[in-house]
Design a protein around this motif. Structure first.
Motif, PDB file in Angstrom:
ATOM      1  N   ARG A  47      44.220  37.722  24.714  1.00  0.00           N
ATOM      2  CA  ARG A  47      42.953  37.464  25.410  1.00  0.00           C
ATOM      3  C   ARG A  47      43.096  37.587  26.923  1.00  0.00           C
ATOM      4  NH1 ARG A  47      41.079  31.620  23.640  1.00  0.00           N
ATOM      5  NH2 ARG A  47      43.270  31.200  24.147  1.00  0.00           N
ATOM      6  N   ALA A  48      42.011  38.002  27.535  1.00  0.00           N
ATOM      7  CA  ALA A  48      41.901  37.984  28.994  1.00  0.00           C
ATOM      8  C   ALA A  48      40.495  37.529  29.346  1.00  0.00           C
ATOM      9  CB  ALA A  48      42.190  39.360  29.589  1.00  0.00           C
ATOM     10  N   VAL A  70      36.027  29.107  35.968  1.00  0.00           N
ATOM     11  CA  VAL A  70      35.713  30.340  36.698  1.00  0.00           C
ATOM     12  C   VAL A  70      35.465  31.547  35.793  1.00  0.00           C
ATOM     13  CG1 VAL A  70      36.953  29.629  38.779  1.00  0.00           C
ATOM     14  CG2 VAL A  70      38.185  30.867  36.974  1.00  0.00           C
ATOM     15  N   ALA A  71      35.624  31.394  34.480  1.00  0.00           N
ATOM     16  CA  ALA A  71      35.482  32.535  33.576  1.00  0.00           C
ATOM     17  C   ALA A  71      34.044  33.030  33.517  1.00  0.00           C
ATOM     18  CB  ALA A  71      35.957  32.165  32.180  1.00  0.00           C
ATOM     19  N   MET A  72      33.900  34.354  33.477  1.00  0.00           N
ATOM     20  CA  MET A  72      32.589  34.979  33.313  1.00  0.00           C
ATOM     21  C   MET A  72      32.417  35.489  31.880  1.00  0.00           C
ATOM     22  SD  MET A  72      32.562  36.963  36.968  1.00  0.00           S
ATOM     23  CE  MET A  72      30.928  37.682  36.815  1.00  0.00           C
ATOM     24  N   HIS A  73      33.446  36.148  31.352  1.00  0.00           N
ATOM     25  CA  HIS A  73      33.426  36.526  29.947  1.00  0.00           C
ATOM     26  C   HIS A  73      34.849  36.786  29.475  1.00  0.00           C
ATOM     27  CE1 HIS A  73      32.980  40.477  32.022  1.00  0.00           C
ATOM     28  NE2 HIS A  73      33.857  40.856  31.116  1.00  0.00           N
ATOM     29  N   GLU A  74      35.036  36.764  28.157  1.00  0.00           N
ATOM     30  CA  GLU A  74      36.354  36.936  27.538  1.00  0.00           C
ATOM     31  C   GLU A  74      36.494  38.355  27.001  1.00  0.00           C
ATOM     32  OE1 GLU A  74      38.575  35.164  23.592  1.00  0.00           O
ATOM     33  OE2 GLU A  74      37.591  33.706  24.924  1.00  0.00           O
ATOM     34  N   LEU A  75      37.708  38.900  27.091  1.00  0.00           N
ATOM     35  CA  LEU A  75      37.990  40.232  26.570  1.00  0.00           C
ATOM     36  C   LEU A  75      39.028  40.132  25.459  1.00  0.00           C
ATOM     37  CD1 LEU A  75      37.687  40.480  29.934  1.00  0.00           C
ATOM     38  CD2 LEU A  75      37.994  42.879  29.384  1.00  0.00           C
ATOM     39  N   ASP A  76      38.849  40.929  24.421  1.00  0.00           N
ATOM     40  CA  ASP A  76      39.788  41.008  23.304  1.00  0.00           C
ATOM     41  C   ASP A  76      40.772  42.137  23.582  1.00  0.00           C
ATOM     42  OD1 ASP A  76      41.166  41.185  20.950  1.00  0.00           O
ATOM     43  OD2 ASP A  76      39.427  41.677  19.693  1.00  0.00           O
ATOM     44  N   CYS A  87      37.640  43.950  40.414  1.00  0.00           N
ATOM     45  CA  CYS A  87      37.392  42.721  39.660  1.00  0.00           C
ATOM     46  C   CYS A  87      38.710  41.964  39.467  1.00  0.00           C
ATOM     47  CB  CYS A  87      36.775  43.027  38.297  1.00  0.00           C
ATOM     48  SG  CYS A  87      35.180  43.872  38.391  1.00  0.00           S
ATOM     49  N   VAL A  88      38.593  40.681  39.140  1.00  0.00           N
ATOM     50  CA  VAL A  88      39.769  39.839  38.932  1.00  0.00           C
ATOM     51  C   VAL A  88      39.761  39.319  37.501  1.00  0.00           C
ATOM     52  CG1 VAL A  88      41.049  37.805  39.719  1.00  0.00           C
ATOM     53  CG2 VAL A  88      39.706  39.144  41.350  1.00  0.00           C
ATOM     54  N   TYR A  89      40.931  39.359  36.860  1.00  0.00           N
ATOM     55  CA  TYR A  89      41.085  38.928  35.472  1.00  0.00           C
ATOM     56  C   TYR A  89      42.281  37.992  35.365  1.00  0.00           C
ATOM     57  CZ  TYR A  89      38.186  43.083  34.744  1.00  0.00           C
ATOM     58  OH  TYR A  89      37.189  44.030  34.810  1.00  0.00           O
TER      59      TYR A  89
END
Length: 339
Positions: A47-48, A70-76, A87-89
């Protein structure tokens, strides 16, 4: 021969011992080539999160709890994901630490990560500093990823940074100045701002002409434009003795309005006769700041800081083949040779 009484960087066989003892564990089996001569490659987990701001956890906060803020959305990442430039991850890493007392760690981007202008930093719980892991740390590891020039494609298992483990505080054996080579011919490359995505697991898979513009200095000088990213080479050959490791560090900002080298670890054996690599150069990742800066041939742009190992490594850098051993001016391994 050992420097362990004063402290030193652990060689590959000591890292493998820590793995065998459970001081370093992983969500999946370790890759056969994951342990380098004096460092351990770290791999992205499942996850990120795209976050609206970078952060450091306080002494009383975990990274996971701060991500929620601070999360905006999750990536698989198991399916692969594009991380957009600008962007920052924050991503989970597969490796988890249970370091013994007296063993600490420091992380740095891998060479291939820095050479595509992707800024990465390690995060660990209750540690208010990037890239440093306190002695005896028990907990998960994360990486902050901030692509600057190119958007990148990553997936579970992609290796963006590496961990150097050490006992005590290794003494600084010497510091060597590094100059820039701006002699005749193609002396560097400038990144194209509107290029395609780079697949970080695809070696030799990208046409460099779509991503880079070759640079030919005039009269041994190169004008750095603000905000642009450059790949240059060191004037001097660099050699890392087999009982030492080194880190390239930026020079004092008062010397010039630019930053050099995101990826700073050099492993034992780099550029040595034993590894059949005499004459290897350091590749410099250069970003100019707010003002244009005229760089001159031979100008000092970075420093190499050498530290001892606790023992001779069982294998040297590049002995089993490396994209960067015997290198001169060279783009990252993601690109086909320039023609």
């Amino acid at each position: 021969m050992t420097h362990s009484a004063q402290g030193g960087i652990l060689p590959c066989q000591s890292i493998e011992d820590l793995i065998a003892q459970g001081a370093v564990t992983s969500a999946t089996p370790f890759d056969l080539d994951q342990v380098q001569p004096a460092s351990l490659d770290l791999r992205l987990g499942a996850r990120a999160w795209r976050v609206r701001a970078s952060f450091l956890p306080r002494y009383d906060r975990t990274v996971a709890s701060r991500i929620l803020d601070v999360a905006m959305h999750e990536l698989d990442l198991t399916r692969g994901a594009v991380l957009e430039k600008g962007c920052v991850y924050i991503a989970e890493l597969q490796e988890r630490l249970a370091l013994p007392p007296g063993i600490s760690a420091r992380a740095n981007p891998k060479s291939s990560t820095g050479r595509v202008d992707c800024f990465v930093r390690l995060l660990s719980d209750n540690q208010p500093a990037f890239d440093d892991v306190q002695a005896g740390y028990h907990g998960p590891t994360y990486v902050e990823i901030a692509p600057q020039t190119f958007s990148i494609l990553v997936r579970t298992g992609t290796r963006l940074n590496q961990l150097r483990l050490k006992t005590g505080e290794p003494p600084k054996l010497k510091t060597v100045s590094v100059g820039v080579d701006l002699t005749d011919g193609v002396a560097g490359f400038r990144a194209r701002r509107h290029a395609g995505v780079i697949d970080m697991d695809h070696v030799d898979g990208h046409d460099p002409r779509n991503y880079w513009e070759p640079l030919i200095p005039r009269n041994g000088e190169l004008l750095l434009d603000p905000g642009e990213f450059y790949i240059l080479a060191s004037k001097e050959a660099i050699e890392i003795p087999v009982l030492e490791a080194a880190e390239m560090t930026p020079i004092d900002p008062s010397v010039g309005e630019f930053r050099v080298h995101y990826a700073g670890f050099f492993d034992p054996g780099f550029g040595t006769e034993e590894a059949n690599a005499v004459g290897s150069r350091g590749v410099l990742e250069v970003r100019s700041h707010e003002t244009p800066f005229l760089l001159e041939d031979g100008q000092v742009v970075a420093r190499m800081v050498y530290e001892p190992l606790t023992a001779r490594p069982a294998r040297l850098y590049g002995q089993n083949g490396s994209h960067y051993q015997r290198q001169g001016l060279k783009l990252s391994k993601h690109f086909q040779p320039w023609e």
